[in-house]
Design a protein around this motif. Structure first.
Motif, PDB file in Angstrom:
ATOM      1  N   LEU A 105       0.804  -1.220   0.000  1.00 18.81           N
ATOM      2  CA  LEU A 105       0.000   0.000   0.000  1.00 18.81           C
ATOM      3  C   LEU A 105       0.841   1.276   0.000  1.00 18.81           C
ATOM      4  N   PRO A 106       1.920   1.388   0.793  1.00 23.30           N
ATOM      5  CA  PRO A 106       2.731   2.620   0.735  1.00 23.30           C
ATOM      6  C   PRO A 106       3.309   2.881  -0.656  1.00 23.30           C
ATOM      7  N   VAL A 107       3.743   1.828  -1.335  1.00 22.21           N
ATOM      8  CA  VAL A 107       4.279   1.992  -2.691  1.00 22.21           C
ATOM      9  C   VAL A 107       3.199   2.499  -3.625  1.00 22.21           C
ATOM     10  N   VAL A 108       2.021   1.910  -3.546  1.00 27.06           N
ATOM     11  CA  VAL A 108       0.906   2.328  -4.397  1.00 27.06           C
ATOM     12  C   VAL A 108       0.507   3.763  -4.082  1.00 27.06           C
ATOM     13  N   MET A 109       0.513   4.136  -2.805  1.00 28.53           N
ATOM     14  CA  MET A 109       0.095   5.486  -2.424  1.00 28.53           C
ATOM     15  C   MET A 109       1.078   6.537  -2.929  1.00 28.53           C
ATOM     16  N   ARG A 110       2.377   6.219  -2.936  1.00 29.08           N
ATOM     17  CA  ARG A 110       3.364   7.163  -3.478  1.00 29.08           C
ATOM     18  C   ARG A 110       3.116   7.389  -4.966  1.00 29.08           C
ATOM     19  N   VAL A 111       2.885   6.299  -5.689  1.00 33.70           N
ATOM     20  CA  VAL A 111       2.589   6.430  -7.114  1.00 33.70           C
ATOM     21  C   VAL A 111       1.288   7.197  -7.312  1.00 33.70           C
ATOM     22  N   LEU A 112       0.296   6.936  -6.473  1.00 32.74           N
ATOM     23  CA  LEU A 112      -0.992   7.612  -6.586  1.00 32.74           C
ATOM     24  C   LEU A 112      -0.852   9.104  -6.369  1.00 32.74           C
ATOM     25  N   ALA A 113      -0.108   9.496  -5.342  1.00 32.15           N
ATOM     26  CA  ALA A 113       0.075  10.922  -5.066  1.00 32.15           C
ATOM     27  C   ALA A 113       0.802  11.616  -6.217  1.00 32.15           C
ATOM     28  N   ASP A 114       1.801  10.958  -6.767  1.00 35.74           N
ATOM     29  CA  ASP A 114       2.541  11.558  -7.887  1.00 35.74           C
ATOM     30  C   ASP A 114       1.645  11.703  -9.121  1.00 35.74           C
ATOM     31  N   ARG A 115       0.886  10.677  -9.445  1.00 39.04           N
ATOM     32  CA  ARG A 115       0.029  10.726 -10.622  1.00 39.04           C
ATOM     33  C   ARG A 115      -1.086  11.754 -10.448  1.00 39.04           C
ATOM     34  N   ALA A 116      -1.676  11.811  -9.255  1.00 39.52           N
ATOM     35  CA  ALA A 116      -2.763  12.757  -9.013  1.00 39.52           C
ATOM     36  C   ALA A 116      -2.281  14.195  -9.129  1.00 39.52           C
ATOM     37  N   ALA A 117      -1.033  14.448  -8.712  1.00 37.21           N
ATOM     38  CA  ALA A 117      -0.502  15.812  -8.781  1.00 37.21           C
ATOM     39  C   ALA A 117      -0.228  16.238 -10.222  1.00 37.21           C
ATOM     40  N   LEU A 118       0.079  15.281 -11.083  1.00 34.79           N
ATOM     41  CA  LEU A 118       0.451  15.627 -12.452  1.00 34.79           C
ATOM     42  C   LEU A 118      -0.715  15.540 -13.434  1.00 34.79           C
ATOM     43  N   ASP A 119      -1.736  14.785 -13.104  1.00 32.54           N
ATOM     44  CA  ASP A 119      -2.852  14.587 -14.033  1.00 32.54           C
ATOM     45  C   ASP A 119      -3.795  15.783 -13.968  1.00 32.54           C
ATOM     46  N   THR A 120      -4.038  16.413 -15.104  1.00 35.34           N
ATOM     47  CA  THR A 120      -4.909  17.595 -15.155  1.00 35.34           C
ATOM     48  C   THR A 120      -6.252  17.299 -15.830  1.00 35.34           C
ATOM     49  N   ASP A 121      -6.455  16.075 -16.275  1.00 33.32           N
ATOM     50  CA  ASP A 121      -7.707  15.711 -16.932  1.00 33.32           C
ATOM     51  C   ASP A 121      -8.765  15.466 -15.856  1.00 33.32           C
ATOM     52  N   VAL A 122      -9.825  16.295 -15.849  1.00 30.89           N
ATOM     53  CA  VAL A 122     -10.840  16.189 -14.813  1.00 30.89           C
ATOM     54  C   VAL A 122     -11.559  14.843 -14.887  1.00 30.89           C
ATOM     55  N   SER A 123     -11.760  14.323 -16.092  1.00 32.23           N
ATOM     56  CA  SER A 123     -12.441  13.024 -16.198  1.00 32.23           C
ATOM     57  C   SER A 123     -11.616  11.930 -15.535  1.00 32.23           C
ATOM     58  N   HIS A 124     -10.297  12.007 -15.638  1.00 33.95           N
ATOM     59  CA  HIS A 124      -9.447  11.031 -14.953  1.00 33.95           C
ATOM     60  C   HIS A 124      -9.563  11.175 -13.439  1.00 33.95           C
ATOM     61  N   LEU A 125      -9.572  12.421 -12.964  1.00 38.15           N
ATOM     62  CA  LEU A 125      -9.705  12.654 -11.523  1.00 38.15           C
ATOM     63  C   LEU A 125     -11.061  12.165 -11.024  1.00 38.15           C
ATOM     64  N   ALA A 126     -12.113  12.415 -11.806  1.00 40.09           N
ATOM     65  CA  ALA A 126     -13.456  11.987 -11.404  1.00 40.09           C
ATOM     66  C   ALA A 126     -13.568  10.468 -11.387  1.00 40.09           C
ATOM     67  N   GLN A 127     -12.887   9.799 -12.301  1.00 42.95           N
ATOM     68  CA  GLN A 127     -12.891   8.340 -12.300  1.00 42.95           C
ATOM     69  C   GLN A 127     -12.147   7.783 -11.099  1.00 42.95           C
ATOM     70  N   ALA A 128     -11.117   8.468 -10.669  1.00 36.67           N
ATOM     71  CA  ALA A 128     -10.269   7.959  -9.597  1.00 36.67           C
ATOM     72  C   ALA A 128     -10.893   8.151  -8.223  1.00 36.67           C
ATOM     73  N   LEU A 129     -11.672   9.216  -8.024  1.00 35.47           N
ATOM     74  CA  LEU A 129     -12.185   9.544  -6.698  1.00 35.47           C
ATOM     75  C   LEU A 129     -13.070   8.453  -6.096  1.00 35.47           C
ATOM     76  N   PRO A 130     -14.067   7.893  -6.813  1.00 36.00           N
ATOM     77  CA  PRO A 130     -14.927   6.879  -6.181  1.00 36.00           C
ATOM     78  C   PRO A 130     -14.160   5.679  -5.648  1.00 36.00           C
ATOM     79  N   ALA A 131     -13.147   5.201  -6.386  1.00 32.51           N
ATOM     80  CA  ALA A 131     -12.385   4.056  -5.903  1.00 32.51           C
ATOM     81  C   ALA A 131     -11.636   4.393  -4.627  1.00 32.51           C
ATOM     82  N   LEU A 132     -11.118   5.631  -4.524  1.00 34.13           N
ATOM     83  CA  LEU A 132     -10.432   6.038  -3.298  1.00 34.13           C
ATOM     84  C   LEU A 132     -11.394   6.047  -2.115  1.00 34.13           C
ATOM     85  N   VAL A 133     -12.587   6.577  -2.337  1.00 35.77           N
ATOM     86  CA  VAL A 133     -13.558   6.654  -1.241  1.00 35.77           C
ATOM     87  C   VAL A 133     -13.992   5.261  -0.814  1.00 35.77           C
TER      88      VAL A 133
END
Length: 786
Positions: free
Chosen positions: A507-535
């Motif tokens: 999980l820590p490895v995945v979370m580091r990758v997740l934080a990096d990708r979330a900071a760089l991704d500017t596509d709102v549809s990608h962010l909207a797709q990612a949020l439900p799985a996180l919740v």
């Protein structure tokens, strides 16, 4: 050879080995062939038994003496460096090869496999050929069984095989006669069709001939060969050692491993895609195992199955079915009632002409769900051994029959079972598939559908490259998947899997990758797709007691970025993009609600999201589908009053709006779950929709009809019927209590006493009340609603 010294046998009958080795041509998985092989081996008592199969499996033959090796099983060969490249050699209890192996092991007679080694067959690509394409097209792949059945005047190869072999067991005085007859028939077919469209058979048969020569040098001519009947003429043919070796020169090679794995009757069936499959493995197993009266015993089994399914089947039914099956066999000129006759009798007598219970008989008995077993002493990759230990510890036995498993994650054993199944899914081993629970919908409950398929053994071998234990392999696989993930949604889904599978180290490895990708991704549809799985991950973490602090921070930051970027991203979208964005808006709405309930110190998330919805509902550049959806979500949350909604709907459906845009707004507002009930219970909104629809010009109605049909066809039939009745009556069509007019169609300020009293006779009938009790009961019932 394990199993003791060779048992002394009587001398073989004259003629058994006069022409060289005893060639026993068989049909793979044919019970008649299996019985004939056993009778021939008993009569000939060979010094060695050679069997069609990969020679690398010779060390596995002694395991057949282990009572833990129970057919159906299969020899599994896979490439060491590429486990996905594999092949199976299945054997059932009624397979001639298995009978030959058991005969040799029980008597201490050497047994060997003589087919082309797996090291070559796995390396030999399927598209490799060695012949003229035009010649191969002319001589298409021949089914020997079908060709012999056609020559005998049968249109069904299985029926011909039953009549010719299964119902005519080998005579004790002539145990070799069936093989001689079959060899003659196959010889005629080989003369007519050559290799029958199987150019690779020439290479296989060359290798078999070399192995037979080697066995004759070691054991003399007293060697029995059990192989497919198609190969017998080629093995009998005269060929030089030089010619055979020339065919084998230059074959590709791969390093391989072999072991025994469980198999199932269902995977023996031709419908499963298995090349040497049969139509009715369960029926064949019955024919092989029944000591006598096979029809009577079979119909008794069928009756037992139907009784288990609460169908009324008596002994008289069974007797009548037996008589009918025998009568049909006589009428059709068959030596014994076969599967066709017994099936017809089952349908007519036991199933009363219905194919519904008959399909159950076919699935459970004719095909069957028997799963073989393999002992712990069989070779296996370390991951397979660890999985077997986990299955025993958690009492999760692999079964061929699909079953549902309900897990309560508050219990330690059930939680461990869930983690194991999620880890296997992450490794690509689909033993269990999540299913919708029919009971509680709480996050503490999981429902799985379990079914063990033989191919999962290959998946386990493939997953063995990630580790020697299920936990270690799943952890390594999750870390590698996180590093190689391309989309942000893939990483968030992986984080969810890590929580479900209980992988704290990954999980820590995945979370580091997740934080990096979330900071760089500017596509709102990608962010909207990612949020439900996180919740969802946060919710699952709460149930399993996992520390999800890092997930919470990322989820809150992701939500804020969605709030900022969503309104600009929703402008100037075409129809397809608007439909996709609507799904994202719905998913984010649900995620924000769960996030606000789960996280402390983030009380401002819900108001911020509602402000975003207000912006979407009022911005003209946003497609009507999204504006209508935003209004609906605000109404459901109680943010908008009914008057506000009616005003916004009136604006959206005003004459100045294009009919297509207005229809899209309606779809967004009342489409999906609960939209129909909203119109049923708020007839002002229904009246607005009705007034707009009747005002749509005729030339535009055809354009908006698909949108309206898509919206209203999703409603439940009862909702559609109620809406139709309300529209038919029209506004003000109903009357209220005491004759007062209703404020809207079908509804009134007070209950209609006359309609309510109409149910009293039915209630009296249901309660079984006497007439003298009716008045007092009516008074009591009337008082309930006072």
């Amino acid at each position: 050879m394990p199993g003791g010294e060779r048992v002394s046998e009587a001398p073989p009958p004259a003629g058994a080995f006069e022409t060289g080795p005893l060639l026993l041509g068989v049909r793979h998985h044919g019970p008649g062939s299996a019985r004939a092989v056993r009778a021939a081996l008993d009569a000939a008592a060979p010094a060695a038994v050679l069997i069609e199969g990969p020679p690398e499996a010779d060390p596995l033959i002694p395991l057949a003496a282990d009572p833990g090796l129970r057919p159906p099983v299969a020899l599994l060969a896979h490439a060491v460096d590429e486990p996905g490249r594999s092949a199976f050699w299945p054997m059932a209890e009624f397979s001639p090869e298995w009978v030959a192996i058991r005969w040799a092991v029980e008597r201490g007679v050497p047994a060997r496999f003589i087919d082309l080694p797996a090291t070559h067959s796995l390396a030999w690509e399927e598209d490799t050929g060695d012949g003229d394409p035009e010649e191969e097209a002319e001589h298409a792949r021949v089914d020997p069984l079908a060709a012999l059945a056609e020559a005998a005047g049968y249109d069904d190869p299985e029926r011909w095989w039953e009549d010719a072999v299964e119902h005519r067991g080998p005579g004790r005085s002539e145990p070799f006669a069936p093989f001689a007859a079959l060899e003659d028939a196959m010889g005629a077919l080989r003369e007519r069709y050559g290799d029958g469209g199987r150019p690779r058979d020439r290479v296989r048969e060359a290798y078999m001939r070399l192995q037979i020569r080697a066995a004759r040098r070691e054991f003399g001519d007293e060697v029995a060969v059990v192989c497919g009947a198609w190969h017998v003429p080629a093995l009998r043919a005269k060929a030089t050692v030089t010619a055979d070796r020339a065919l084998l020169k230059g074959l590709p090679k791969l390093k391989t491993d072999l072991t025994w794995v469980p198999w199932t009757h269902r995977r023996l069936a031709r419908s499963s895609g298995y090349g040497a499959g049969i139509d009715s493995p369960g029926w064949y197993a019955h024919l092989f195992g029944a000591p006598d009266r096979p029809v009577e015993r079979w119909l008794t089994k069928v009756a037992g199955l139907l009784r288990e399914e609460d169908r009324i089947v008596s002994s008289a039914h069974v007797i009548e079915a037996v008589r009918l099956a025998d009568t049909l066999a006589v009428m059709r000129g068959r030596p014994l009632a076969g599967l066709t006759e017994t099936t017809d009798a089952v349908r007519a007598v036991l199933c009363e002409g219905s194919d519904v219970p008959l399909s159950l008989v076919y699935d459970r008995l004719v095909v069957g769900d028997v799963l073989g077993e393999v002992p712990e002493s069989a070779p296996a990759v370390p991951l397979q051994r660890d999985l077997a230990r986990e299955q025993r510890r958690l009492r999760l036995k692999p079964e061929a029959l699909e079953r549902e498993l309900e897990l309560d994650l508050r219990k330690d054993t059930d939680a461990a079972r869930g983690r194991l199944l999620h880890r296997l899914r992450l490794l690509g081993v689909g033993w269990g598939e999540p299913a919708r629970s029919r009971g509680s919908t709480g996050t503490f409950r999981e429902t799985w559908r379990l079914r063990w398929e033989p191919e999962l053994s290959v998946r386990i071998a493939e997953a063995g490259v990630w580790g020697t234990t299920v936990l270690g392999a799943a952890t390594a696989k999750a870390e590698a998947d996180a590093a190689g993930a391309r989309a942000l949604a893939d990483v968030t889904a992986l984080a969810e899997q890590c929580l479900l599978a209980g992988l704290p180290d990954a999980l820590p490895v995945v979370m580091r990758v997740l934080a990096d990708r979330a900071a760089l991704d500017t596509d709102v549809s990608h962010l909207a797709q990612a949020l439900p799985a996180l919740v969802r991950s946060l919710r699952y973490g709460d149930v399993r007691g996992t520390d999800t602090g890092a997930l919470a921070d990322v989820a809150a930051a992701l939500a804020e970025r969605v709030f900022i970027g969503l309104p600009p991203a929703c402008t100037t979208l075409d129809t397809d993009a608007a439909q996709e964005m609507r799904g994202h808006v719905d998913a984010v709405h649900g995620a924000v609600g769960l996030l606000a309930e789960t996280l402390t110190g983030h009380d401002g998330l819900r108001p911020r999201w509602r402000a975003v919805l207000r912006t979407l509902s009022q911005r003209d550049t946003v497609p009507g589908l999204l504006r209508g959806r935003a209004v609906r979500l605000l109404l459901d949350d109680g943010v908008l009053e009914a008057d506000d909604v009616a005003r916004l709907m009136g604006l959206a459906l005003s004459p100045g709006i294009l009919p297509g845009d207005a229809a899209a707004w309606v779809e967004g507002f009342v489409g999906g779950g609960g939209g129909g009930l909203l119109l049923v219970h708020d007839e002002r909104l229904l009246g607005l929709v009705d007034a707009w629809l009747t005002s749509v010009p005729a030339d535009a109605f055809t354009d908006v009809l698909p949108l309206l049909r898509r919206t209203f066809s999703a409603y439940e039939p009862g909702v559609r019927r109620t809406l139709g009745e309300l529209v038919r009556r029209g506004p003000g069509g109903g009357a209220g209590a005491a004759g007062h007019p209703a404020t809207s169609s079908g509804f009134a300020p007070e209950p209609d006493a006359g309609r309510a009293d109409a149910v009293l006779p039915v209630l009296r009938l249901l309660l079984g009340l006497a007439p003298e009790q009716a008045q007092s009961t009516d008074d009591d019932l009337a008082g309930v609603g006072a």
